[in-house]
Design an enzyme around this catalytic site. Sequence first.
Site, PDB file in Angstrom:
ATOM      1  N   GLY A 131       0.826  -1.200   0.000  1.00 28.74           N
ATOM      2  CA  GLY A 131       0.000   0.000   0.000  1.00 28.74           C
ATOM      3  C   GLY A 131       0.858   1.247   0.000  1.00 28.74           C
ATOM      4  O   GLY A 131       2.018   1.217   0.432  1.00 28.74           O
ATOM      5  N   GLN A 181       2.940  10.020   1.270  1.00 31.47           N
ATOM      6  CA  GLN A 181       4.244   9.341   1.294  1.00 31.47           C
ATOM      7  C   GLN A 181       5.112   9.704   0.093  1.00 31.47           C
ATOM      8  O   GLN A 181       6.310   9.428   0.096  1.00 31.47           O
ATOM      9  CB  GLN A 181       4.050   7.808   1.324  1.00 31.47           C
ATOM     10  CG  GLN A 181       3.423   7.311   2.616  1.00 31.47           C
ATOM     11  CD  GLN A 181       3.299   5.808   2.600  1.00 31.47           C
ATOM     12  OE1 GLN A 181       2.321   5.281   2.073  1.00 31.47           O
ATOM     13  NE2 GLN A 181       4.280   5.105   3.143  1.00 31.47           N
ATOM     14  N   CYS A 196       5.641  -0.185   7.291  1.00 36.85           N
ATOM     15  CA  CYS A 196       5.304   0.956   6.436  1.00 36.85           C
ATOM     16  C   CYS A 196       6.532   1.344   5.621  1.00 36.85           C
ATOM     17  O   CYS A 196       7.640   1.368   6.164  1.00 36.85           O
ATOM     18  CB  CYS A 196       4.866   2.128   7.317  1.00 36.85           C
ATOM     19  SG  CYS A 196       4.469   3.623   6.404  1.00 36.85           S
ATOM     20  N   LEU A 197       6.321   1.661   4.342  1.00 41.65           N
ATOM     21  CA  LEU A 197       7.453   2.058   3.499  1.00 41.65           C
ATOM     22  C   LEU A 197       8.109   3.346   4.002  1.00 41.65           C
ATOM     23  O   LEU A 197       9.269   3.608   3.691  1.00 41.65           O
ATOM     24  CB  LEU A 197       6.993   2.233   2.044  1.00 41.65           C
ATOM     25  CG  LEU A 197       6.512   0.954   1.341  1.00 41.65           C
ATOM     26  CD1 LEU A 197       5.923   1.293  -0.020  1.00 41.65           C
ATOM     27  CD2 LEU A 197       7.641  -0.057   1.209  1.00 41.65           C
ATOM     28  N   HIS A 214      -4.536   1.189   7.403  1.00 35.24           N
ATOM     29  CA  HIS A 214      -3.201   1.781   7.493  1.00 35.24           C
ATOM     30  C   HIS A 214      -3.041   2.947   6.505  1.00 35.24           C
ATOM     31  O   HIS A 214      -2.582   4.032   6.878  1.00 35.24           O
ATOM     32  CB  HIS A 214      -2.165   0.685   7.221  1.00 35.24           C
ATOM     33  CG  HIS A 214      -0.747   1.142   7.176  1.00 35.24           C
ATOM     34  ND1 HIS A 214       0.216   0.701   8.051  1.00 35.24           N
ATOM     35  CD2 HIS A 214      -0.109   2.007   6.345  1.00 35.24           C
ATOM     36  CE1 HIS A 214       1.371   1.296   7.765  1.00 35.24           C
ATOM     37  NE2 HIS A 214       1.202   2.083   6.732  1.00 35.24           N
ATOM     38  N   GLU A 215      -3.445   2.704   5.260  1.00 42.20           N
ATOM     39  CA  GLU A 215      -3.252   3.737   4.225  1.00 42.20           C
ATOM     40  C   GLU A 215      -4.165   4.933   4.465  1.00 42.20           C
ATOM     41  O   GLU A 215      -3.752   6.087   4.284  1.00 42.20           O
ATOM     42  CB  GLU A 215      -3.492   3.156   2.830  1.00 42.20           C
ATOM     43  CG  GLU A 215      -2.551   2.011   2.446  1.00 42.20           C
ATOM     44  CD  GLU A 215      -1.080   2.297   2.685  1.00 42.20           C
ATOM     45  OE1 GLU A 215      -0.649   3.456   2.546  1.00 42.20           O
ATOM     46  OE2 GLU A 215      -0.352   1.355   3.043  1.00 42.20           O
ATOM     47  N   HIS A 239      -2.868   7.344   6.942  1.00 44.05           N
ATOM     48  CA  HIS A 239      -1.863   8.276   6.415  1.00 44.05           C
ATOM     49  C   HIS A 239      -2.500   9.602   5.993  1.00 44.05           C
ATOM     50  O   HIS A 239      -1.869  10.653   6.080  1.00 44.05           O
ATOM     51  CB  HIS A 239      -1.172   7.681   5.173  1.00 44.05           C
ATOM     52  CG  HIS A 239       0.018   6.816   5.462  1.00 44.05           C
ATOM     53  ND1 HIS A 239       1.177   7.295   6.021  1.00 44.05           N
ATOM     54  CD2 HIS A 239       0.234   5.501   5.223  1.00 44.05           C
ATOM     55  CE1 HIS A 239       2.048   6.302   6.126  1.00 44.05           C
ATOM     56  NE2 HIS A 239       1.506   5.198   5.651  1.00 44.05           N
TER      57      HIS A 239
HETATM   58 NI    NI Z   1       2.401   3.341   5.579  1.00 41.11          NI
END
Ligand code: NI
Length: 165
Positions: free
Chosen positions: A46, A51, A89-90, A131-132, A135
């Site tokens: 995701g 991000q 998370c990236l 999660h996304e 953000h």
């Molecule tokens: Ni994330």
Amino acid sequence: MALREIIKKGDEVLGKKCHPVTKFDAKLHRLLDDMAETLRQADGVGLAAPQVGILRQIVLVINKQDQIIELINPEIIATSGEQYGLEGCLSVPGRYGFVKRPMVVRVRAQDRFGNTFEVEDDEITARCFCHEIDHLSGHLFDELCDRTYTVEEIDEMERQAGEKE
Ligand code: NI
């Protein structure tokens, strides 16, 4: 398409609230295509627009069939059940934590042309929706867990759990 740089924890942009998308134009489509390429290249499941430094309500989620779902102006409209598991998370590379999420999540969103649709999924994809979408209001998963772990620490935990069995 082009790769975008993934912003890491510590950059204030990740803590900001995103604005709704109002124009479903070529610029949006280019961003979505770039985000898809960036997500695939990073081998994630995701990615949210903040991000990559864009404060708009856009997220991509890769479902269990390996399809990319584009969610624009998404909102969670229903949840059920509960799951407790590891999340990463990236934007928080190398750190993982245990987070409680609903087992099933239903989302209402718009597609890249502005059409409203609903999508429902469970397990890792439900976790990913939550999660996304977090953000987009400036929240990271590590706010929801007591602590985070490195891959080595998780391997060690799993090894110890295996020995007890
Ligand atoms: Ni994330």
